[in-house]
Design a protein around this motif. Sequence first.
Motif, short mmCIF file in Angstrom:
data_model
loop_
_atom_site.label_atom_id
_atom_site.label_comp_id
_atom_site.label_asym_id
_atom_site.label_seq_id
_atom_site.Cartn_x
_atom_site.Cartn_y
_atom_site.Cartn_z
N GLN A 394 54.77 64.84 59.03
CA GLN A 394 56.11 64.26 59.09
C GLN A 394 56.35 63.30 57.92
O GLN A 394 57.44 63.28 57.33
N LEU A 395 55.34 62.50 57.57
CA LEU A 395 55.51 61.52 56.50
C LEU A 395 55.38 62.14 55.11
O LEU A 395 56.03 61.66 54.16
N PHE A 396 54.54 63.16 55.00
CA PHE A 396 54.26 63.73 53.68
C PHE A 396 54.43 65.26 53.74
O PHE A 396 53.44 66.00 53.89
N PRO A 397 55.64 65.74 53.65
CA PRO A 397 55.82 67.20 53.61
C PRO A 397 55.22 67.78 52.34
O PRO A 397 54.99 67.08 51.35
N ASP A 398 54.93 69.06 52.38
CA ASP A 398 54.33 69.71 51.21
C ASP A 398 55.22 69.53 49.99
O ASP A 398 56.45 69.72 50.05
N GLU A 399 54.58 69.17 48.88
CA GLU A 399 55.29 68.93 47.64
C GLU A 399 54.76 69.84 46.55
O GLU A 399 53.58 70.21 46.56
N PRO A 410 49.87 65.47 50.00
CA PRO A 410 48.94 64.51 49.37
C PRO A 410 47.86 64.01 50.33
O PRO A 410 46.95 63.30 49.91
N VAL A 411 47.95 64.36 51.59
CA VAL A 411 46.96 63.95 52.58
C VAL A 411 46.18 65.19 53.01
O VAL A 411 46.77 66.20 53.43
N ALA A 412 44.85 65.12 52.90
CA ALA A 412 43.99 66.25 53.26
C ALA A 412 43.03 65.82 54.37
O ALA A 412 42.41 64.74 54.28
N PHE A 413 42.90 66.66 55.41
CA PHE A 413 41.94 66.43 56.50
C PHE A 413 40.76 67.38 56.29
O PHE A 413 40.94 68.61 56.30
N GLU A 414 39.57 66.83 56.11
CA GLU A 414 38.38 67.62 55.84
C GLU A 414 37.24 67.13 56.74
O GLU A 414 37.40 66.16 57.50
N GLU A 415 36.09 67.75 56.61
CA GLU A 415 34.93 67.32 57.39
C GLU A 415 33.66 67.56 56.57
O GLU A 415 33.61 68.47 55.72
N VAL A 416 32.67 66.71 56.83
CA VAL A 416 31.38 66.84 56.14
C VAL A 416 30.71 68.13 56.59
O VAL A 416 30.64 68.43 57.79
N GLY A 417 30.20 68.87 55.63
CA GLY A 417 29.59 70.17 55.91
C GLY A 417 30.46 71.33 55.49
O GLY A 417 29.99 72.48 55.51
N SER A 418 31.69 71.06 55.12
CA SER A 418 32.57 72.12 54.64
C SER A 418 32.21 72.47 53.19
O SER A 418 31.48 71.73 52.53
N PRO A 419 32.71 73.58 52.67
CA PRO A 419 32.37 73.95 51.28
C PRO A 419 32.78 72.91 50.25
O PRO A 419 32.11 72.76 49.22
N TYR A 420 33.86 72.16 50.52
CA TYR A 420 34.30 71.17 49.55
C TYR A 420 33.56 69.84 49.69
O TYR A 420 33.48 69.06 48.74
N VAL A 421 33.03 69.56 50.89
CA VAL A 421 32.31 68.30 51.13
C VAL A 421 31.01 68.64 51.86
O VAL A 421 30.90 68.46 53.08
N PRO A 422 30.00 69.14 51.17
CA PRO A 422 28.78 69.57 51.87
C PRO A 422 27.94 68.43 52.43
O PRO A 422 27.27 68.60 53.46
N THR A 423 27.94 67.26 51.80
CA THR A 423 27.09 66.15 52.22
C THR A 423 27.91 64.87 52.27
O THR A 423 28.98 64.77 51.64
#
Length: 646
Positions: A394-399, A410-423
């Motif tokens: 709601q605050l940051f629609p896709d730009e 501009p806001v990304a939700f990720e988790e440790v262990g994913s291909p972009y954040v392995p550790t």
Amino acid sequence: MRIALLTEGGYPYPSGDGWVWCDRLVRGLADQELDVYARTRAAGRPPHRLPLPGQVRRVAELPLDGPPPAGPGPRGRAARRRFRDAYRELAGALADAGNGTPHPDADGGSAAESTTAGSATGSGAGGAVLRDPVKDRFADGLYALADLAREYGGLGAAPLGQSAMRALEDACRAPGAARPVAAPRPRDLLAAAEFLERALRPLSAPWYGADALGGADLCHAASGGPAALPGVLAARWCGTPLLVTEYAVRLREHYLRGDGGRPAPAVRALSGAFHRLLAGEVYRHADALTAGNAHVRRWQEHCGADRARITTVHPGMNAAALTAVGEASEAAAPDPDDTTLVWVGRIGPAKDLVALLHAFAEIRGALPAARLRIIADGPADPGYLAQCRALAAQLFPDEAADTVTAGESPVAFEEVGSPYVPTPADAYAAGGVVVLSSAVEGFPGTLVEAMFCGRPTVSTDVGAVREVIGGTGLVVPARNPHALAEACGALLRDPVRRSLLGAAARARALELFTVERNVAAFRALYLDLVAHRPARPAAVPFTHPAEAHVPGHWTAPAPTGPGWAASATVTTAAITATDPGTPAPAALPAAPVPTASARPLPAPTAPAPADRRPVGPGGVGTVGGFGLVGDTGARGVVGGVRPDAR
């Protein structure tokens, strides 16, 4: 040194809040012997234990849930009466916990002198010691139940029996009971009895012998409250020193979340009173206390801990996995184009990501190129995560930069262990500033990891944040998105300041929060406690004969005459010495006579010459601890028969 480690709901399983530092401590004490005594939960427990190092000799587990321990419990009318009286004392203390007031001790002595389990609370007029009657009743009931469990091999199902239920109901309905427990419902009494039965299970554990806690050089409780109860009993029965470590206050956790679900007010009041009174009893018996930070230390002092016994020992964090990122950050030049904020942790309401998203909206107004990466490290609250995703959309629609580029938020939700954040190291290296937006926090472990990586931080002033940062980062009030946005924007616009703060943060973390420093601090405490412990009496060889270790009455004194002559007396005048040079003895034991009338006895034989001494202090007639009948005053007499007698 033999160390008994007491844990609850965690180590040796990878679950709970304290298993990580316990595992690091155990592996750091490679030159010691450790026994682990764990209170574990069957529900939700990982299927496999952690691989244990060689210095762990044994692991003893006591279930926190499930049916009561097997065993008959107190047997006999007298034992059941003792259990009823002790349980009534304990339940009465819990029901009156909200109304107890200290009063001057009548004899002016200390509480420890007036009762075996009393607790002093201060000094009144004239030097009289103020005692809390509620604490005294709680301690008396607790230790009476412990003595019963030790005598009968456990309490069994007695805490769930009819006498316990009646005692609990009488205590709740008695005049002067706290208001929340004054009118309990039957299901409230059942729930409270089940809670107390689980909380009192350490009393029935077979852990207090010489081969267990009684033989340990010290007990180290990994948390306060119920986890330290076996250490309190070992200190009381065996004199084993007790060290209690708290990185999160169990009493505070109980107040915040309760004991699972939403219990009724009566159950919550009784369980809260139990945790509060037990915390005070643990602090009173502990020979030393360690707090993970100043926040925990203030809680300990508030609950009655002696300030002189408390030492601050910060948790040890593993810096090896983050060394590469930290060294690269120090070697690199400041990057003015790095305008990415990073948040790392477990997603939940206490982390206040809603305030962070609103603060980032303000940051984007001043720095359109700014980015926010929210990286989950551990299990997340699904409902709260969905709420945060909806707010971010709601605050940051896709730009998009132009008409041919795909839009992105501009806001990304990720988790440790994913291909972009392995550790976790990759998570901290993904941005220029690390943000902590928590509304409630204990010891901020993610903040220490960011400091190891040489990252500048912006944090809310909660828990031990200010103590950990120590001037190497920016601290703002909690639940204040505007202040959080101002601090983050100031660092994003000043790359040189970011570099200086990151280098200072890494130096502070390497000095205070490493595993090596943590293990060295505990080793010093262990040596100090053992050095001040009274020495155990050394075992003297041949003190007891071999047959003393055989069950039975082998060591009972043998009879010295027939039973009918036990009351016969002999006057001193009837005994004379055959040798004129030997004085008559003052008195001799009664000798067997066939009739009740006293008559003169034959004179005793003359004592042996000086060169013919009796053999042994008990005479030759004493063999292997048996009292043998016969003349034991001369050499060569065995069992009352001379070798030359026929």
